[in-house]
Motif scaffolding. Structure first.
Motif, PDB file in Angstrom:
ATOM      1  N   LEU A  77      16.142  52.762  52.878  1.00  0.00           N
ATOM      2  CA  LEU A  77      15.980  52.286  54.095  1.00  0.00           C
ATOM      3  C   LEU A  77      17.521  51.834  54.491  1.00  0.00           C
ATOM      4  N   GLN A  78      17.504  52.421  55.863  1.00  0.00           N
ATOM      5  CA  GLN A  78      18.968  52.115  56.242  1.00  0.00           C
ATOM      6  C   GLN A  78      18.875  51.803  57.788  1.00  0.00           C
ATOM      7  N   PRO A  79      19.882  51.021  58.216  1.00  0.00           N
ATOM      8  CA  PRO A  79      19.731  50.957  59.765  1.00  0.00           C
ATOM      9  C   PRO A  79      20.304  52.077  60.523  1.00  0.00           C
ATOM     10  N   GLY A  80      19.558  52.748  61.493  1.00  0.00           N
ATOM     11  CA  GLY A  80      19.917  53.661  62.275  1.00  0.00           C
ATOM     12  C   GLY A  80      20.290  53.322  63.563  1.00  0.00           C
ATOM     13  N   ARG A  81      21.548  52.587  63.906  1.00  0.00           N
ATOM     14  CA  ARG A  81      22.085  51.828  64.993  1.00  0.00           C
ATOM     15  C   ARG A  81      21.934  52.573  66.187  1.00  0.00           C
ATOM     16  N   GLY A  82      21.207  51.993  67.319  1.00  0.00           N
ATOM     17  CA  GLY A  82      21.222  52.537  68.724  1.00  0.00           C
ATOM     18  C   GLY A  82      21.837  51.635  69.642  1.00  0.00           C
ATOM     19  N   GLN A  83      22.440  52.022  70.792  1.00  0.00           N
ATOM     20  CA  GLN A  83      22.757  51.098  71.625  1.00  0.00           C
ATOM     21  C   GLN A  83      22.482  51.916  72.915  1.00  0.00           C
ATOM     22  N   ILE A  84      21.845  51.094  73.918  1.00  0.00           N
ATOM     23  CA  ILE A  84      21.269  51.719  75.084  1.00  0.00           C
ATOM     24  C   ILE A  84      21.994  50.878  76.403  1.00  0.00           C
ATOM     25  N   ILE A  85      21.903  51.476  77.442  1.00  0.00           N
ATOM     26  CA  ILE A  85      22.432  50.872  78.702  1.00  0.00           C
ATOM     27  C   ILE A  85      21.250  51.009  79.590  1.00  0.00           C
ATOM     28  N   GLN A  86      20.813  49.701  80.042  1.00  0.00           N
ATOM     29  CA  GLN A  86      19.850  50.021  81.197  1.00  0.00           C
ATOM     30  C   GLN A  86      20.273  49.813  82.468  1.00  0.00           C
ATOM     31  N   THR A 117      21.472  46.573  71.767  1.00  0.00           N
ATOM     32  CA  THR A 117      21.556  47.462  70.407  1.00  0.00           C
ATOM     33  C   THR A 117      20.412  46.825  69.492  1.00  0.00           C
ATOM     34  N   GLY A 118      20.111  47.982  68.862  1.00  0.00           N
ATOM     35  CA  GLY A 118      18.723  47.978  67.960  1.00  0.00           C
ATOM     36  C   GLY A 118      18.955  48.701  66.814  1.00  0.00           C
ATOM     37  N   PHE A 119      18.329  48.298  65.798  1.00  0.00           N
ATOM     38  CA  PHE A 119      18.616  49.089  64.421  1.00  0.00           C
ATOM     39  C   PHE A 119      17.208  49.922  63.987  1.00  0.00           C
ATOM     40  N   ARG A 120      17.122  51.181  64.341  1.00  0.00           N
ATOM     41  CA  ARG A 120      15.877  52.040  63.968  1.00  0.00           C
ATOM     42  C   ARG A 120      15.808  51.844  62.406  1.00  0.00           C
ATOM     43  N   PRO A 121      14.598  51.752  61.782  1.00  0.00           N
ATOM     44  CA  PRO A 121      14.498  51.489  60.568  1.00  0.00           C
ATOM     45  C   PRO A 121      14.439  52.781  59.922  1.00  0.00           C
ATOM     46  N   ALA A 122      15.586  53.354  59.576  1.00  0.00           N
ATOM     47  CA  ALA A 122      15.614  54.806  59.210  1.00  0.00           C
ATOM     48  C   ALA A 122      15.467  55.060  57.843  1.00  0.00           C
ATOM     49  N   ARG A 123      14.405  56.008  57.415  1.00  0.00           N
ATOM     50  CA  ARG A 123      13.891  56.320  55.945  1.00  0.00           C
ATOM     51  C   ARG A 123      13.742  57.710  56.048  1.00  0.00           C
ATOM     52  N   PRO A 124      13.628  58.334  54.883  1.00  0.00           N
ATOM     53  CA  PRO A 124      13.333  59.754  54.742  1.00  0.00           C
ATOM     54  C   PRO A 124      11.910  60.033  55.349  1.00  0.00           C
TER      55      PRO A 124
END
Lengths: 342, 346
Positions: free
Chosen positions: B194-203, B279-286
């Protein structure tokens, strides 16, 4: 030296303004004045949602209608993908046209003009249990609240003048103008005595429902949901010969109910406002030259009116044609009068 | 039976509701939700909420089923008068590529899937191939409050509490623990996958935008290419997926990159007013971890159902996963019933 040709355009709806802009772009050496009793936001065009889906004119040949629609679609597509799109109020929108029973014409003449036209799938039709058939496509929305002011601005930038004045008789424009382009819509009934043009009253609702992003139209053309930039247009009515501009509350209730049947989430729409417009309905668009003669005077006229439900859908195509007719008149004006030789 | 759900993002709340609806009150459940973040501060609140799996299939074929189940479930509610309250609506749009790609496995799940025509490709001069389809949008900032309301109506209690260990929850009396801790699951039990898949978004406010536009660049990986997703009130601009980056602050560099690339994709955005940045962290996992585990603490034990690691497709698979978690819960109940049966008398 050639004198400047003085052109008056009567009417400041989408037809008048686009014709004026087209002339200013194409015809060199002319001055253009748009004269109208109403300007945006008070024109008939302002009530229209501006979705590009053509209306069919019984008396205009289909190839001509298709040409006008194609020219308009291409013209607006270029605007939609340019930096001007937001100022001009033009954007893409996708959706569905649904039919209670399979129509005789499953593929309309304009299918290859809009984008991605195809039949709806079974899964898509499931959402509309009262409907047997449907078409899915992407088209343009040309929002008059922005488009008309944008046209006005372009006209002024090219030296055009906008005058608020009610014209009762085209002869008022003599001798100040060389050519008159009559884009007075329903006003032509009185202005040029055309009894073939009559109102088809349309009542619509403007509602806040920003989660609705796809258009839905009943193939009969009577019920439609058109999502726009500032509101969703819910329609409508087609009341022939009805001149009333006051909204009818019972009709509003009924329109709302029909639209909610197609899109139940609309029950949560709020800030609902009623609008009424009188479509300038005619069996065919009147797009032709005419010479009016009175006493020793002649008035060169180009008529461009009678677009009914389809004004925005074909406006640029008819502006181009009107411009060609204006150029015909200019050639006539510039032929020197024959000098008799003794 | 005492059930504790840890986590109040879309996974925690929907799993809690699914289990409570399916089993209670036939099997009386005393259910509590513990979380240190609630809407609008969860990862699910940052997500734009568009239903769309990744382009290529996960190593676990069940994930495609969960996605389909979620889509079908949401679609069946699209005509509810409450759809808007739930944050659910239909949205059509474009997936754009720089070369031809095979159709995705979910092409028949979404509505009206087709390839883009040449004239449509002209709208996007940087791309040479694409898809059009109608999908669903489910906005976390509406859906999570709605789920919360449904849970509270059913008597489920929610508490703001940072859980430090499964043991503390087990010793507190929980019979079953549902672990929906998303990207922070590693704090409760090490998970190297499990790793963070950091995302950033502009609204932004761009109400003329009616379509989603997702671009793909296979050399950059999923969601590292610009995307534009209209919501009910604002439009989400994004295109950042940084594995291993735990920085929760908005990055100026990422802002500029997202803004520049999205404006190139859609020039009308230059007229858009920026109203937020997250900013959010997608809970990335295989693959998603959705399985049971029995944990022992001295003489006591607790059944744990793990349901985390949904990467950038949590909303997309959430209901299918919730139902699977409920299946696992059902098995736990079965086993407990069997273990309580009196021994057969000869």
């Amino acid at each position: 030296a050639m004198d400047t040709v003085r052109i008056a355009v009567v009417g400041a709806g989408v037809i008048g303004l686009s014709t004026a802009v087209c002339i200013s772009q194409v015809v060199p050496g002319c001055s253009i004045t748009v004269i109208s009793d109403k300007f945006s936001p008070d024109t008939t065009s302002n009530v229209a949602a501006g979705i590009l889906i053509p209306h069919t004119y019984p008396d205009t040949p289909v190839p001509t209608q298709k040409q006008w629609f194609t020219e308009t679609f291409q013209h607006l597509s270029a605007i939609a993908t340019s930096a001007e799109a937001v100022d001009a109020g033009v954007h893409l929108v996708s959706g569905w046209q649904v039919f209670r029973s399979v129509p005789t014409e499953e593929v309309p003449f304009w299918a290859d003009v809009v984008l991605g036209f195809r039949k709806m799938t079974e899964a898509e039709l499931k959402r509309f249990p009262q409907y047997e058939f449907g078409q899915a496509f992407t088209t343009l929305k040309c929002e008059t609240a922005a488009y008309l002011p944008w046209l006005e601005k372009r006209l002024k930038e090219s030296g055009g003048l906008l005058l608020t004045r009610r014209i009762e008789d085209l002869w008022e424009l003599q001798p100040s103008f060389d050519i008159v382009v009559n884009c007075s819509g329903l006003g032509s009934r009185q202005l040029v005595g055309d009894s073939m043009i009559s109102p088809v009253r349309g009542q619509v609702l403007h509602a806040q429902a920003p989660w609705v992003k796809n258009f839905i139209r009943d193939g009969s053309g009577l019920t439609y949901i058109y999502p726009g930039t500032s509101y969703v247009t819910l329609g409508g009515t087609r009341q022939k010969g009805d001149w009333s501009l006051s909204p009818d509350v019972e009709l509003s209730r009924e329109i709302f109910s029909r639209c909610c049947a197609l899109e139940p989430s609309l029950h949560r729409a709020h800030n609902i406002r009623e609008k009424v417009g009188l479509r300038p309905s005619r069996p065919g668009v009147r797009l032709q030259k005419e010479i009016l003669v009175r006493g020793g005077q002649r008035l060169l006229v180009v008529h461009n009116y009678g677009h009914g439900s389809g004004g925005i859908s074909v406006h640029w195509g008819s502006a181009l044609e009107a411009t060609r007719l204006v150029m015909d008149w200019i050639r006539t004006l510039r032929i020197p009068a024959p000098v008799s030789k003794l | 039976m005492r059930v504790v759900v840890i986590g109040a993002g879309v996974i925690g709340l929907s799993t809690a509701l699914c289990i409570h609806e399916r089993f209670h009150p036939a099997q009386p459940l005393h259910m509590t939700i513990y979380a240190d973040r609630f809407t609008p501060f969860t990862t699910s609140d940052v997500a734009a909420g568009l239903w769309q799996p990744y382009l290529s299939d996960s190593s676990n074929p069940q994930e495609a089923e969960w996605g389909q189940q979620t889509f079908d479930y949401l679609l069946s509610h699209i005509h509810s008068q409450d759809a808007e309250k739930v944050g659910l609506s239909l949205i059509s749009g474009y997936n754009l590529f720089q070369h031809e790609v095979p159709d995705p496995s979910w092409r028949n799940t979404v509505l009206g899937f087709r390839r883009l025509t040449p004239r449509e490709m002209d709208i996007f001069p940087e791309y040479s191939y694409g898809w059009f389809n109608t999908s669903l949008s489910l906005e976390g900032k509406r859906y999570l409050p709605w789920l919360t309301e449904r849970l509270m109506e059913r008597g489920v209690k929610l508490f703001h509490r940072k859980v430090e260990s499964f043991e503390e929850v087990a010793r507190g009396g929980a019979d079953v623990i549902i672990n929906c801790t998303g990207v922070w699951a590693g704090a409760l039990q090490t998970d190297a996958l499990l790793q963070p898949g950091r995302g950033q978004i502009i609204q932004v406010e761009a109400p003329w935008m009616k379509h989603f536009i997702l671009t793909h660049d296979s050399s950059l990986g999923i969601y590292n290419s610009p995307y534009i997703i209209p919501g009910s009130k604002t439009v989400t601009l994004g295109g950042v997926f940084q594995l291993g980056n735990w920085n929760e602050l908005n990055s100026v560099h990422d802002h500029n990159s997202i803004w520049k690339r999205c404006c190139k994709l859609e020039p009308t955005l230059k007229n858009a007013r920026i109203v937020g940045e997250l900013t959010g962290f997608r809970p990335a996992r295989p693959q998603v971890r959705l399985e049971r585990e029995k944990l022992h603490f001295g003489s006591s034990s607790a059944e744990v159902i793990h349901n985390y690691g949904h990467g950038g497709y949590g909303i997309t698979v959430h209901w299918g996963c919730a139902m699977e978690a409920a299946n696992l819960f059902g098995k736990i109940l079965e086993e407990k019933k069997l273990s309580r049966m009196p021994p057969a008398h000869l």
